[in-house]
Design a protein around this motif. Structure first.
Motif, mmCIF file in Angstrom:
data_model
loop_
_atom_site.group_PDB
_atom_site.id
_atom_site.type_symbol
_atom_site.label_atom_id
_atom_site.label_comp_id
_atom_site.label_asym_id
_atom_site.label_seq_id
_atom_site.Cartn_x
_atom_site.Cartn_y
_atom_site.Cartn_z
ATOM 1 N N MET A 32 -47.907 -31.920 -38.368
ATOM 2 C CA MET A 32 -47.029 -31.372 -39.331
ATOM 3 C C MET A 32 -46.673 -29.968 -38.749
ATOM 4 N N GLY A 33 -47.777 -29.356 -38.200
ATOM 5 C CA GLY A 33 -47.441 -27.929 -37.720
ATOM 6 C C GLY A 33 -46.331 -27.977 -36.463
ATOM 7 N N THR A 34 -46.525 -29.077 -35.519
ATOM 8 C CA THR A 34 -45.636 -29.003 -34.385
ATOM 9 C C THR A 34 -44.012 -29.622 -35.002
ATOM 10 N N THR A 35 -44.111 -30.351 -35.997
ATOM 11 C CA THR A 35 -42.603 -30.398 -36.725
ATOM 12 C C THR A 35 -42.188 -29.349 -37.058
ATOM 13 N N LEU A 36 -42.958 -28.454 -37.819
ATOM 14 C CA LEU A 36 -42.144 -27.429 -38.277
ATOM 15 C C LEU A 36 -41.774 -26.480 -37.316
ATOM 16 N N VAL A 37 -42.694 -26.184 -36.217
ATOM 17 C CA VAL A 37 -42.322 -25.447 -35.082
ATOM 18 C C VAL A 37 -40.966 -25.935 -34.314
ATOM 19 N N PHE A 38 -40.760 -27.146 -34.111
ATOM 20 C CA PHE A 38 -39.772 -28.009 -33.662
ATOM 21 C C PHE A 38 -38.502 -27.828 -34.743
ATOM 22 N N LEU A 39 -38.825 -27.793 -36.020
ATOM 23 C CA LEU A 39 -37.699 -27.724 -36.938
ATOM 24 C C LEU A 39 -37.043 -26.174 -36.605
ATOM 25 N N LEU A 40 -38.098 -25.137 -36.806
ATOM 26 C CA LEU A 40 -37.674 -23.787 -36.943
ATOM 27 C C LEU A 40 -36.857 -23.646 -35.359
ATOM 28 N N SER A 41 -37.540 -23.858 -34.223
ATOM 29 C CA SER A 41 -36.858 -23.503 -33.023
ATOM 30 C C SER A 41 -35.537 -24.345 -32.776
ATOM 31 N N GLY A 42 -35.779 -25.553 -33.273
ATOM 32 C CA GLY A 42 -34.362 -26.376 -32.991
ATOM 33 C C GLY A 42 -33.270 -25.935 -33.722
ATOM 34 N N THR A 43 -33.565 -25.488 -35.120
ATOM 35 C CA THR A 43 -32.513 -24.882 -35.903
ATOM 36 C C THR A 43 -31.840 -23.690 -35.358
ATOM 37 N N LEU A 44 -32.641 -22.802 -34.838
ATOM 38 C CA LEU A 44 -32.182 -21.565 -34.031
ATOM 39 C C LEU A 44 -31.546 -22.026 -32.697
ATOM 40 N N LEU A 45 -31.907 -22.828 -32.248
ATOM 41 C CA LEU A 45 -31.368 -23.437 -30.841
ATOM 42 C C LEU A 45 -29.845 -23.998 -31.127
ATOM 43 N N ALA A 46 -29.761 -24.706 -32.326
ATOM 44 C CA ALA A 46 -28.508 -25.328 -32.557
ATOM 45 C C ALA A 46 -27.404 -24.380 -33.269
ATOM 46 N N ALA A 47 -28.098 -23.496 -34.079
ATOM 47 C CA ALA A 47 -27.198 -22.586 -34.607
ATOM 48 C C ALA A 47 -26.578 -21.821 -33.636
ATOM 49 N N THR A 48 -27.193 -21.276 -32.704
ATOM 50 C CA THR A 48 -26.860 -20.081 -31.894
ATOM 51 C C THR A 48 -25.503 -20.310 -31.170
ATOM 52 N N PRO A 49 -25.029 -21.409 -30.783
ATOM 53 C CA PRO A 49 -23.735 -21.444 -30.163
ATOM 54 C C PRO A 49 -22.756 -21.484 -31.275
ATOM 55 N N LEU A 50 -23.076 -22.266 -32.466
ATOM 56 C CA LEU A 50 -22.182 -22.262 -33.436
ATOM 57 C C LEU A 50 -21.937 -20.727 -34.115
ATOM 58 N N LEU A 51 -22.932 -20.217 -34.265
ATOM 59 C CA LEU A 51 -22.740 -18.697 -34.403
ATOM 60 C C LEU A 51 -22.043 -17.775 -33.577
ATOM 61 N N LEU A 52 -22.069 -17.851 -32.435
ATOM 62 C CA LEU A 52 -21.514 -17.098 -31.322
ATOM 63 C C LEU A 52 -19.848 -17.531 -31.499
ATOM 64 N N ALA A 53 -19.723 -18.677 -31.446
ATOM 65 C CA ALA A 53 -18.418 -19.289 -31.525
ATOM 66 C C ALA A 53 -17.554 -18.756 -32.754
ATOM 67 N N ALA A 54 -18.195 -18.709 -33.858
ATOM 68 C CA ALA A 54 -17.715 -18.761 -35.241
ATOM 69 C C ALA A 54 -17.411 -17.198 -35.309
ATOM 70 N N MET A 55 -18.271 -16.381 -34.788
ATOM 71 C CA MET A 55 -18.137 -14.939 -34.888
ATOM 72 C C MET A 55 -16.801 -14.465 -33.965
ATOM 73 N N GLY A 56 -16.501 -15.192 -33.028
ATOM 74 C CA GLY A 56 -15.349 -14.976 -32.253
ATOM 75 C C GLY A 56 -14.214 -15.307 -33.050
ATOM 76 N N GLU A 57 -14.076 -16.459 -33.755
ATOM 77 C CA GLU A 57 -13.157 -17.186 -34.485
ATOM 78 C C GLU A 57 -13.120 -16.350 -35.732
ATOM 79 N N LEU A 58 -14.008 -15.614 -36.443
ATOM 80 C CA LEU A 58 -13.956 -14.758 -37.452
ATOM 81 C C LEU A 58 -12.971 -13.826 -37.273
#
Lengths: 363, 285
Positions: B1-27
């Motif tokens: 459970m712990g490792t899943t949560l760690v994966f979930l949090l760190s994976g979310t951040l990792l996947a969100a970062t490029p989206l956020l970067l590009a979206a700020m530019g587009e904004l």
């Protein structure tokens, strides 16, 4: 804030011959870009020109390949151009094509031993309805919820691709196909008759030419076509005259969707003969370029589709014989549209240096 | 459970970062009144250039004339060029960017390794978002950008160059998209393959609409989309039998639903959307 050293102003009184200038510049630029790109891949310039632009027309077989690729581009672009004139931006032809291919495949897969001669026409109808239905989703969301059709049709492209992947690896997969993600082969009655003795060109190009005539009549001679165009050029005037915007959205998307769906049927019933993961080499996107390059004009689109098909075939041949990556094709399509739009800028507008204007004084 | 949560949090951040970067530019681009649809191609180009040099490089084009068509065209061009440039690199990998665990915070169980053990760009993205929010809200540059997007005629009348502002906005947008692409190639995937952007560019365009052109909602939106991406992997990993294609489609379906709901209130949408979005503007003086 600094000012640009030039100003851009519209040219007034654009005349006929000048309208041809932009596509011509775009074509020339694309040829030059092709030479540069091919040279970067180690192909001599003369050979590059030959490969891309002469070889596709050099034999009956190659010419039939050009016609084979031209048909879907022409059908889709004619459908899209009608919507584009009304300023309805359907960017989802690729997805609508895939849905058409899926819809058109259902009958020959369900009735795999059929010999009924009505098979092909029914498939065509079915595919058009599927393509239209997919586009209608965007029309519904736009007219009911005001959702931007560009974004919706874009998203629907991605969803259509996933739907196709699901179907060919699941429900529509050939049970005797060794688990390959593709459907069973179509029966003979579901295949388009070929056009020449040699080569793969089929009757789809005839249908595409008929569609061109129909599009020309619709746009230039019909009241509905006229209403659509007025709605695009002057929405306020159109509203005043009682032309409803919602109808224009529905009509534009349905026509575009049906055209793309038909092109999808022609792919599976033509060169493929089955439903598989790769149905289209980006015809839906390339057709957007064709529509613009043809000046959103039925006759112009005819030439644009031919040129685009030549690039496709030339690129394929260059890949096969000279090992040039397929990406050259995609790049050239991009160059074609960018240079067309760039050329339109200079044809439609005048660029003048500020310095010259101040010397002349205000006029 | 712990490792899943760690994966979930760190994976979310990792996947969100490029989206956020590009979206700020587009904004920024859209706030200046331009609808740039070439993010996908820009990201692809950024990915391959970034991969080739392991240095983020921006790519930019002037989006004047027909913006929709230009966007698509440059997008296709970018995809094609990236395929071409990247050909020799097919299948190669690079070492991932160094992770920088934040002292103290990264010691917290679960949240620590999940949120505070990433490469620099992951931390930088939300900080940039705060900067962008502040810039748009209370700086002169932000004011000019907004003015140009809302009413190019007025902005021109008081002496700002509409074309110049838009040109610069598109450059920044291109740079950010390129950076996002490079991030995907060098940080999260550490390899380059043709088609690796896989529609993220389109999601970015949708994300900006989803956020109704507001920076705060953009950050939340990017994290939600990142979560959706990771949830797909988790569901598959858990062996729940849902067709993977359906899961892959979820961000697109969610986008359509979000756009529909947000656009439904036409008045509110119009209040938020830059008034001149997608309209070409010609200065004649």
């Amino acid at each position: 804030m600094m000012r640009l050293p030039w100003i851009v102003e519209p040219r007034i009184g654009r005349t006929g011959p000048r309208a041809l200038l932009a596509p011509l510049i775009a074509v020339v630029t694309t040829v030059v870009a092709a030479v540069i790109l091919m040279s970067s891949q180690g192909v001599a310039p003369s050979r590059a020109i030959w490969q891309l632009y002469v070889a596709p027309l050099s034999s009956l077989y190659n010419l039939s390949e050009v016609l084979l690729k031209m048909a879907p581009l022409l059908i889709i672009a004619q459908g899209l151009a009608i919507g584009f004139r009304a300023k309805v931006w359907n960017i989802g032809a690729e997805g609508q094509l895939l849905l058409g291919a899926i819809g058109g495949s259902l009958l020959p897969l369900w009735f795999n031993d059929s010999v009924n001669p009505m098979m092909l026409p029914t498939m065509a109808m079915c595919g058009m309805l599927f393509g239209m239905g997919w586009a209608a989703l965007a029309a519904f969301l736009r007219t009911r919820f005001n959702a931007n059709e560009i974004l919706v049709t874009l998203m629907l492209n991605s969803i259509a691709l996933q739907l196709l992947y699901y179907l060919v690896s699941g429900p529509l997969r050939d049970p005797y196909g060794f688990n390959f993600p593709q459907s069973a082969l179509f029966p003979q009655v579901a295949m388009l008759p070929s056009l020449f003795g040699m080569g793969r060109a089929n009757v789809s190009i005839i249908v595409a030419l008929l569609a061109t005539v129909a599009a020309w009549i619709f746009v230039e001679r019909s009241m509905t076509g006229y209403k659509l165009q007025v709605g695009g050029v002057a929405p306020d005037a159109a509203r005043y005259a009682g032309f409803r915007e919602k109808r224009a959205v529905w009509l534009s998307l349905c026509i575009g969707g049906a055209a793309a769906g038909l092109a999808g049927v022609f792919e599976v019933a033509g060169p493929l003969g089955q439903l598989q993961r790769v149905v289209s080499p980006g015809y839906g996107f390339a057709a957007i370029i064709v529509a613009f390059l043809g000046g959103l004009n039925a006759i112009g689109i005819l030439f644009a589709a031919f040129f685009m098909a030549v690039i496709y075939v030339g690129g394929d041949m260059a890949q096969a014989s000279a090992g040039v990556p397929y990406a050259v094709n995609t790049s050239l399509q991009g160059v074609l549209l960018v240079s067309y739009i760039g050329a339109r800028l200079f044809v439609d507008y005048r660029v003048r240096w500020r310095r010259d204007i101040t010397q002349q004084g205000v006029n | 459970m712990g490792t899943t949560l760690v994966f979930l949090l760190s994976g979310t951040l990792l996947a969100a970062t490029p989206l956020l970067l590009a979206a700020m530019g587009e904004l920024i681009v859209e706030r200046a009144g331009i609808l740039n649809l070439s993010i996908e191609g820009m990201m692809a180009l950024g990915a391959v250039v970034g991969f080739a040099t392991i240095m983020a490089t921006g790519s930019h084009w002037l989006a004047l004339g027909n913006q929709v068509a230009t966007g698509i065209a440059v997008g296709i061009l970018g995809l094609g060029l990236s395929g071409l440039i990247g050909k020799p690199y097919e299948g190669m990998t690079v070492a991932p960017m160094k992770r920088i665990p934040i002292p103290v915070l990264s010691e917290i169980p679960i949240i620590g390794p999940g949120l505070f053990n990433h490469s620099a760009l992951v931390y930088l993205a939300p900080l940039l978002a705060v900067g962008l929010w502040w810039m748009l809200r209370s700086t002169r540059i932000g004011l000019i950008i907004r003015a140009v997007g809302e009413s190019p005629e007025s902005a021109h009348a008081i002496g700002y160059s509409v074309l110049m502002t838009r040109f610069l906005a598109v450059m920044v947008g291109g740079f950010m998209a390129g950076l996002a692409g490079a991030f995907i190639a060098t940080v999260s995937a550490t390899l380059w393959s043709d088609g690796m952007i896989a529609g993220r560019g389109w999601i970015v365009v949708a994300l900006v609409v989803f956020a109704t052109w507001r920076v705060d909602r953009l950050v939340i939106g990017a994290w939600l989309f990142g979560l959706a991406t990771i949830a797909e992997l988790l569901v598959q990993g858990a062996g729940i039998s849902v067709p993977s294609q359906l899961l892959t489609s979820i961000p697109y379906i969610a986008t359509i639903i979000a756009i529909s709901i947000l656009s439904m209130d036409g008045r509110k949408m119009r209040l938020n959307a830059p008034a001149s979005l997608g309209r070409t503007y010609n200065s004649t003086a």
